[in-house]
Scaffold this motif. Structure first.
Motif, PDB file in Angstrom:
ATOM      1  N   VAL A  67       2.371  14.556  -9.377  1.00 31.02           N
ATOM      2  CA  VAL A  67       3.232  14.001  -8.330  1.00 31.02           C
ATOM      3  C   VAL A  67       2.692  14.369  -6.950  1.00 31.02           C
ATOM      4  O   VAL A  67       2.170  15.462  -6.751  1.00 31.02           O
ATOM      5  CB  VAL A  67       4.696  14.492  -8.507  1.00 31.02           C
ATOM      6  CG1 VAL A  67       4.796  15.987  -8.423  1.00 31.02           C
ATOM      7  CG2 VAL A  67       5.623  13.840  -7.509  1.00 31.02           C
ATOM      8  N   SER A  68       2.783  13.419  -6.029  1.00 32.15           N
ATOM      9  CA  SER A  68       2.476  13.666  -4.625  1.00 32.15           C
ATOM     10  C   SER A  68       3.800  13.695  -3.884  1.00 32.15           C
ATOM     11  O   SER A  68       4.662  12.838  -4.101  1.00 32.15           O
ATOM     12  CB  SER A  68       1.587  12.565  -4.053  1.00 32.15           C
ATOM     13  OG  SER A  68       0.328  12.599  -4.680  1.00 32.15           O
ATOM     14  N   PHE A  70       5.835  13.596  -0.316  1.00 31.20           N
ATOM     15  CA  PHE A  70       5.734  13.148   1.071  1.00 31.20           C
ATOM     16  C   PHE A  70       7.032  13.427   1.810  1.00 31.20           C
ATOM     17  O   PHE A  70       8.114  13.175   1.283  1.00 31.20           O
ATOM     18  CB  PHE A  70       5.422  11.646   1.142  1.00 31.20           C
ATOM     19  CG  PHE A  70       4.120  11.281   0.502  1.00 31.20           C
ATOM     20  CD1 PHE A  70       2.924  11.479   1.176  1.00 31.20           C
ATOM     21  CD2 PHE A  70       4.085  10.738  -0.777  1.00 31.20           C
ATOM     22  CE1 PHE A  70       1.713  11.144   0.583  1.00 31.20           C
ATOM     23  CE2 PHE A  70       2.885  10.405  -1.369  1.00 31.20           C
ATOM     24  CZ  PHE A  70       1.695  10.605  -0.692  1.00 31.20           C
ATOM     25  N   GLU A  95      -0.714  16.071  -3.859  1.00 29.89           N
ATOM     26  CA  GLU A  95      -0.816  15.951  -2.409  1.00 29.89           C
ATOM     27  C   GLU A  95       0.533  16.291  -1.794  1.00 29.89           C
ATOM     28  O   GLU A  95       1.585  15.932  -2.327  1.00 29.89           O
ATOM     29  CB  GLU A  95      -1.217  14.508  -2.054  1.00 29.89           C
ATOM     30  CG  GLU A  95      -1.424  14.255  -0.597  1.00 29.89           C
ATOM     31  CD  GLU A  95      -1.844  12.819  -0.294  1.00 29.89           C
ATOM     32  OE1 GLU A  95      -2.038  12.528   0.897  1.00 29.89           O
ATOM     33  OE2 GLU A  95      -1.958  12.000  -1.217  1.00 29.89           O
ATOM     34  N   SER A  99       4.987  11.464   5.242  1.00 29.92           N
ATOM     35  CA  SER A  99       4.914  10.063   4.848  1.00 29.92           C
ATOM     36  C   SER A  99       4.480   9.224   6.042  1.00 29.92           C
ATOM     37  O   SER A  99       4.963   9.425   7.158  1.00 29.92           O
ATOM     38  CB  SER A  99       6.288   9.598   4.356  1.00 29.92           C
ATOM     39  OG  SER A  99       6.263   8.227   4.069  1.00 29.92           O
ATOM     40  N   SER A 112       6.172   4.649  -8.405  1.00 29.74           N
ATOM     41  CA  SER A 112       5.165   4.690  -9.471  1.00 29.74           C
ATOM     42  C   SER A 112       4.803   3.272  -9.863  1.00 29.74           C
ATOM     43  O   SER A 112       5.521   2.328  -9.549  1.00 29.74           O
ATOM     44  CB  SER A 112       5.693   5.437 -10.696  1.00 29.74           C
ATOM     45  OG  SER A 112       6.706   4.680 -11.322  1.00 29.74           O
ATOM     46  N   THR A 141       0.263   8.362 -11.923  1.00 25.69           N
ATOM     47  CA  THR A 141       0.770   9.269 -10.906  1.00 25.69           C
ATOM     48  C   THR A 141       2.108   8.769 -10.354  1.00 25.69           C
ATOM     49  O   THR A 141       2.442   7.588 -10.454  1.00 25.69           O
ATOM     50  CB  THR A 141      -0.222   9.426  -9.740  1.00 25.69           C
ATOM     51  OG1 THR A 141      -0.419   8.144  -9.142  1.00 25.69           O
ATOM     52  CG2 THR A 141      -1.537  10.003 -10.216  1.00 25.69           C
ATOM     53  N   ASP A 143       4.861   9.291  -6.879  1.00 23.38           N
ATOM     54  CA  ASP A 143       5.063   9.788  -5.526  1.00 23.38           C
ATOM     55  C   ASP A 143       6.538  10.072  -5.304  1.00 23.38           C
ATOM     56  O   ASP A 143       7.405   9.306  -5.749  1.00 23.38           O
ATOM     57  CB  ASP A 143       4.618   8.758  -4.478  1.00 23.38           C
ATOM     58  CG  ASP A 143       3.125   8.518  -4.469  1.00 23.38           C
ATOM     59  OD1 ASP A 143       2.389   9.344  -5.049  1.00 23.38           O
ATOM     60  OD2 ASP A 143       2.701   7.496  -3.899  1.00 23.38           O
ATOM     61  N   VAL A 145       8.961  10.570  -2.077  1.00 25.66           N
ATOM     62  CA  VAL A 145       9.110  10.489  -0.626  1.00 25.66           C
ATOM     63  C   VAL A 145      10.517  10.971  -0.302  1.00 25.66           C
ATOM     64  O   VAL A 145      11.503  10.355  -0.703  1.00 25.66           O
ATOM     65  CB  VAL A 145       8.885   9.055  -0.105  1.00 25.66           C
ATOM     66  CG1 VAL A 145       8.973   9.022   1.415  1.00 25.66           C
ATOM     67  CG2 VAL A 145       7.559   8.508  -0.588  1.00 25.66           C
TER      68      VAL A 145
END
Length: 165
Positions: A67-68, A70, A95, A99, A112, A141, A143, A145
């Protein structure tokens, strides 16, 4: 005394009852075996790895999720603190940054592609009530946010057991 009485022959009725009992017993055993075999086949057909832990669990184990994180808010350090907590829960964090497009409303967005859909469901259980966004990425992966209404991750005890293993 005679072996014959008014109700018919006793040995014939005993044989009929015994045959019926045997037939019912064989049918019950057959269906019990068939039922057990269906569970055995379903268990063997489950894909290996982290995508399915049981027939009732549709979540991926956090250790199998990249997972990233932000920060979609103006709060400094929010993405970093959430990323640290996700690491302690077993997620792989790729990461951590701000954002490029801040969220103007909501708790968060979990983004995703189709391949990461099951993984996004697990992350959603840890975040609470984020908006789920599907994008065109091809990898698995996910993300996260963070939005202006985000306060904290869901307490680990409240996350379904199979989504935190």
């Amino acid at each position: 005394m005679s072996d014959y009485y008014e109700g018919g022959r006793p040995e014939r009725s005993r044989r009929v009852r015994a045959g019926a009992t045997l037939a019912i017993t064989v049918l019950v055993l057959f269906f019990a075996f068939w039922y057990a075999l269906s569970y055995y086949r379903a268990d063997r057909a489950a894909p290996p790895g982290g995508d399915s832990t049981s027939a009732t669990c549709r979540y991926t184990a956090p250790r199998n999720i990249t997972v990233s994180v932000f920060n979609g808010t103006q709060r400094n350090g929010l993405a970093g603190s959430v990323a640290r907590e996700l690491r302690t829960r077993g997620f792989t964090v790729a990461e951590v940054t701000n954002s490029p497009t801040p969220l103007t409303k909501g708790v968060a967005e979990v983004r995703s592609g189709k391949a990461g859909a099951r993984r996004s469901l697990t992350l959603i259980r840890h975040v609470g009530n984020p908006e789920r966004v599907r994008d065109s990425r091809q990898d698995k992966t996910v993300d996260l946010v963070l939005g202006p209404d985000f306060t904290e991750l869901v307490k680990l005890a409240s996350v379904p057991a199979c989504a935190r293993d």
